[in-house]
Design an enzyme around this catalytic site. Structure first.
Site, short mmCIF file in Angstrom:
data_model
loop_
_atom_site.label_atom_id
_atom_site.label_comp_id
_atom_site.label_asym_id
_atom_site.label_seq_id
_atom_site.Cartn_x
_atom_site.Cartn_y
_atom_site.Cartn_z
N ASP A 30 0.87 -1.18 0.00
CA ASP A 30 0.00 0.00 0.00
C ASP A 30 0.90 1.22 0.00
O ASP A 30 2.00 1.18 0.56
CB ASP A 30 -0.88 0.00 1.26
CG ASP A 30 -2.12 0.86 1.09
OD1 ASP A 30 -3.23 0.29 1.00
OD2 ASP A 30 -1.98 2.10 1.04
N PHE A 152 -16.67 -11.12 -2.59
CA PHE A 152 -18.04 -10.92 -2.12
C PHE A 152 -18.14 -10.79 -0.60
O PHE A 152 -19.21 -10.93 -0.02
CB PHE A 152 -18.93 -12.08 -2.58
CG PHE A 152 -18.98 -12.21 -4.09
CD1 PHE A 152 -19.82 -11.39 -4.83
CD2 PHE A 152 -18.17 -13.11 -4.75
CE1 PHE A 152 -19.86 -11.48 -6.21
CE2 PHE A 152 -18.20 -13.22 -6.14
CZ PHE A 152 -19.05 -12.40 -6.88
N ARG A 154 -18.41 -9.63 3.24
CA ARG A 154 -19.17 -8.58 3.92
C ARG A 154 -18.39 -8.10 5.13
O ARG A 154 -17.73 -8.90 5.80
CB ARG A 154 -20.51 -9.14 4.44
CG ARG A 154 -21.51 -9.44 3.38
CD ARG A 154 -22.60 -10.34 3.94
NE ARG A 154 -22.06 -11.62 4.37
CZ ARG A 154 -22.76 -12.58 4.96
NH1 ARG A 154 -24.02 -12.38 5.23
NH2 ARG A 154 -22.19 -13.72 5.28
N PHE A 249 -31.73 -10.98 3.26
CA PHE A 249 -31.91 -9.64 2.70
C PHE A 249 -33.38 -9.26 2.52
O PHE A 249 -33.73 -8.50 1.64
CB PHE A 249 -31.10 -9.48 1.40
CG PHE A 249 -29.64 -9.28 1.71
CD1 PHE A 249 -28.89 -10.33 2.22
CD2 PHE A 249 -29.04 -8.05 1.55
CE1 PHE A 249 -27.56 -10.15 2.59
CE2 PHE A 249 -27.70 -7.85 1.91
CZ PHE A 249 -26.97 -8.91 2.43
N LEU A 250 -34.21 -9.81 3.41
CA LEU A 250 -35.61 -9.38 3.44
C LEU A 250 -35.95 -8.74 4.78
O LEU A 250 -37.07 -8.84 5.26
CB LEU A 250 -36.54 -10.57 3.16
CG LEU A 250 -36.64 -11.04 1.71
CD1 LEU A 250 -37.63 -12.20 1.58
CD2 LEU A 250 -37.04 -9.91 0.76
N ALA A 252 -36.75 -5.55 6.59
CA ALA A 252 -37.10 -4.14 6.35
C ALA A 252 -36.44 -3.27 7.41
O ALA A 252 -36.14 -3.73 8.51
CB ALA A 252 -38.61 -3.99 6.39
N CYS A 260 -20.34 -0.28 -0.14
CA CYS A 260 -20.52 -1.02 -1.39
C CYS A 260 -21.85 -0.75 -2.10
O CYS A 260 -21.86 -0.27 -3.23
CB CYS A 260 -20.39 -2.51 -1.13
SG CYS A 260 -18.70 -2.94 -0.70
N LYS A 320 -24.08 -1.03 9.79
CA LYS A 320 -24.65 -2.31 10.20
C LYS A 320 -23.85 -2.79 11.41
O LYS A 320 -22.79 -2.20 11.71
CB LYS A 320 -24.61 -3.32 9.06
CG LYS A 320 -23.21 -3.72 8.64
CD LYS A 320 -23.25 -4.88 7.68
CE LYS A 320 -21.88 -5.49 7.53
NZ LYS A 320 -21.86 -6.63 6.66
C1 UDX Z 1 -22.10 -6.05 0.70
C2 UDX Z 1 -22.30 -7.43 0.05
O1 UDX Z 1 -23.17 -8.22 0.88
C3 UDX Z 1 -20.97 -8.14 -0.15
O2 UDX Z 1 -21.18 -9.37 -0.84
C4 UDX Z 1 -20.08 -7.22 -1.00
O3 UDX Z 1 -18.81 -7.81 -1.17
C5 UDX Z 1 -19.92 -5.87 -0.32
O4 UDX Z 1 -21.22 -5.29 -0.11
P1 UDX Z 1 -21.58 -5.13 3.17
O5 UDX Z 1 -21.70 -3.77 2.58
O6 UDX Z 1 -20.43 -5.44 4.08
O7 UDX Z 1 -21.54 -6.25 2.01
O8 UDX Z 1 -22.90 -5.39 4.04
P2 UDX Z 1 -24.23 -6.26 3.95
O9 UDX Z 1 -24.25 -7.22 5.07
O10 UDX Z 1 -24.46 -6.81 2.62
O11 UDX Z 1 -25.32 -5.13 4.28
C6 UDX Z 1 -25.44 -3.97 3.46
C7 UDX Z 1 -26.50 -3.05 3.98
O12 UDX Z 1 -27.79 -3.59 3.78
C8 UDX Z 1 -26.43 -2.71 5.48
O13 UDX Z 1 -26.64 -1.33 5.64
C9 UDX Z 1 -27.56 -3.50 6.08
O14 UDX Z 1 -28.08 -2.90 7.25
C10 UDX Z 1 -28.57 -3.50 4.96
N1 UDX Z 1 -29.51 -4.63 5.00
C11 UDX Z 1 -29.06 -5.90 4.79
C12 UDX Z 1 -30.86 -4.39 5.21
O15 UDX Z 1 -31.29 -3.25 5.38
N2 UDX Z 1 -31.72 -5.46 5.19
C13 UDX Z 1 -31.30 -6.73 4.99
O16 UDX Z 1 -32.15 -7.64 4.98
C14 UDX Z 1 -29.93 -6.96 4.79
#
Ligand code: UDX
Length: 437
Positions: A30, A152, A154, A249-250, A252, A260, A320
């Site tokens: 880096d 991918f 998180r 991811f459901l 609310a 990302c 999160k």
């Molecule tokens: C995401 C992708 O999941 C990952 O595969 C990619 O490499 C990078 O982007 P990340 O940003 O770390 O990962 O978080 P993620 O757990 O996916 O949550 C993203 C956002 O969605 C958070 O703000 C979370 O609170 C929100 N979320 C997630 C919801 O509001 N509802 C859900 O059901 C799931």
């Protein structure tokens, strides 16, 4: 294998460390000398559960090295991953300056065959640009391959996501590149999807866009639930037992944030526009996400009427749980709006306090949820940290001026909250079981 990772941000650091843990010799490079100095001492500039321990362990075993010297990284590695940032420009497009710069540096230091792999999230066709750049700047005719291997992982579960992925995507143009990457990932025992480079690049954007759309979909459903007195959790449960839909991811809430989804959606909309396709569906997903925050603020205003001089307590600041990251966190917009309306804001987050301090002035940071609740007219749940799920509600209520909780993440049971004597408002769920408002 001897590997180097150029760019020691979230993705680079986690990937490099995990590759070392799998037995490879890894150099993480880096150009941020401060960051590299910290890492050399086993100190990690980001909060990610388990990462510091893994870095220390691999430093000790001599499998992991940190360097500011890109030349050293290129000379000593068979495979070079590019994991530098691709931040958004004002236009929504990704800024590829870092990628171009690294591609040029690699070319100038190339001494023999190397496989150069894009790990950063990049627009489709970046692989071609990288290939062209290296071919242009390489000093003599040296063979190399370019590949795409999107990540991918998180935040908060990054190590587990890297070590136990649902799939590994590799976009390649030669058998040699395919063989190298397949054998590198073989210890993970995960399905490997081999595609051409452009498809691999698109898989990353399409996956993130799909997940973001799924969240916006359920948030839109929650709006209807709120209007008619249905319960979005029950709706999600009924939907998800259909294997084609699934439960993930459901949930609310107040919408997605992070480094990302918002950025990748913007980039994908722009990429599509640039190739002549108006990706309206993603624009709608983006709009629903923005509206979700205004809708939450409206709930707060409806409940408190005038916000000026009201004491509002915030539980959770990171985008999160299990991260200290506040990039595009809903908390930012929510707090700014409350302050603008003259409210007094107190907040607590298990990890993100330092970061919020540098971002927003005028809020009081507290040592725990009970201090946040002191004299509060209302408590807001903004991030669903586990710690908030197990509070002493009697103690909490005693601290508050008014027993009102507005939960942006649906972490409490409305019935139970009402038993504790709280007025409890959440997202897409009625306060009463029979759907009465
Ligand atoms: C995401 C992708 O999941 C990952 O595969 C990619 O490499 C990078 O982007 P990340 O940003 O770390 O990962 O978080 P993620 O757990 O996916 O949550 C993203 C956002 O969605 C958070 O703000 C979370 O609170 C929100 N979320 C997630 C919801 O509001 N509802 C859900 O059901 C799931």
């Amino acid at each position: 294998m001897n590997i180097s990772i150029i760019g020691s941000g979230y993705v680079g650091l986690v990937s490099g460390t995990c590759f070392a843990e799998l037995g490879n010799k890894v150099i993480c490079a880096d150009n941020d000398a401060k960051k590299i100095a910290l890492l050399k001492n086993g100190r990690v500039p980001i909060f990610e559960p388990g990462l510091e321990e893994l870095i220390k362990n691999n430093l000790k075993k001599g499998r992991l090295k940190f360097s500011t010297n890109i030349k050293e990284a290129v000379i000593n590695s068979e495979v070079i991953f590019i994991a530098v940032g691709t931040p958004p420009l004002d236009s929504g497009e990704a800024d590829l300056t870092g990628i171009e710069h690294v591609a040029r540096s690699i070319a100038q230091n190339l001494t023999g065959y190397r496989l150069i792999v894009e790990k950063s999230t990049v627009p489709v066709e970046t692989g071609e640009r990288v290939k062209h750049t290296i071919a242009t700047y390489v000093k003599r005719k040296i063979k190399f391959d370019v590949a795409s291997n999107p990540e991918f992982l998180r935040e908060g579960t990054a190590i587990n996501d890297f070590m136990h992925p649902d799939r590994i995507v590799i976009g390649v143009e030669s058998k040699k590149a395919r063989d190298i990457l397949t054998s590198l990932y073989q210890p993970l025992n995960a399905p490997i999807v081999v595609t051409n480079i452009k498809s691999a690049e698109l898989i990353k954007h399409a996956s993130n866009a799909f997940l973001a759309t799924k969240i916006s979909f359920i948030n839109a459903v929650s709006r209807v639930c709120d209007k008619v007195g249905a319960n979005v959790e029950e709706v999600a449960k009924g939907m998800c037992l259909d294997k084609r839909i699934g439960r993930a991811f459901l949930d609310a809430g107040i919408g997605y944030g992070g480094s990302c989804f918002p950025k990748d959606l913007d980039a994908f909309v722009t990429i599509s526009e640039n190739v002549g396709y108006d990706f309206d569906l993603l624009k709608a997903a983006r709009r629903v996400n923005e509206e979700q925050k205004s809708f939450y603020l409206k709930k707060i205003k409806d409940a408190l009427w005038v916000l000026k001089d009201k004491n509002i307590g915030i539980l959770g600041l990171s985008f999160k749980p299990n991260t200290d990251d506040i990039r595009s966190a809903p908390s930012l917009d929510i707090i700014k709006s409350l302050l603008q309306d003259g409210a007094k804001v107190r907040a607590y987050d298990p990890q993100a306090m330092l970061k919020i301090k540098n971002e927003i002035n005028g809020i009081t940071l507290c040592k725990d949820p009970y201090e946040v609740a002191r004299h509060a007219d209302c408590l807001l749940v903004v991030t669903e940290w586990d710690e908030f799920k197990e509070l002493d509600f009697k103690r909490l209520k005693k601290q508050m001026r008014c027993a009102l909780i507005i939960d942006g993440r649906n972490i409490y049971d409305p019935e139970e909250m009402s038993k504790f004597g709280f007025k409890y408002i959440s997202i897409g769920r009625p306060s009463r079981k029979d759907g009465g408002k």
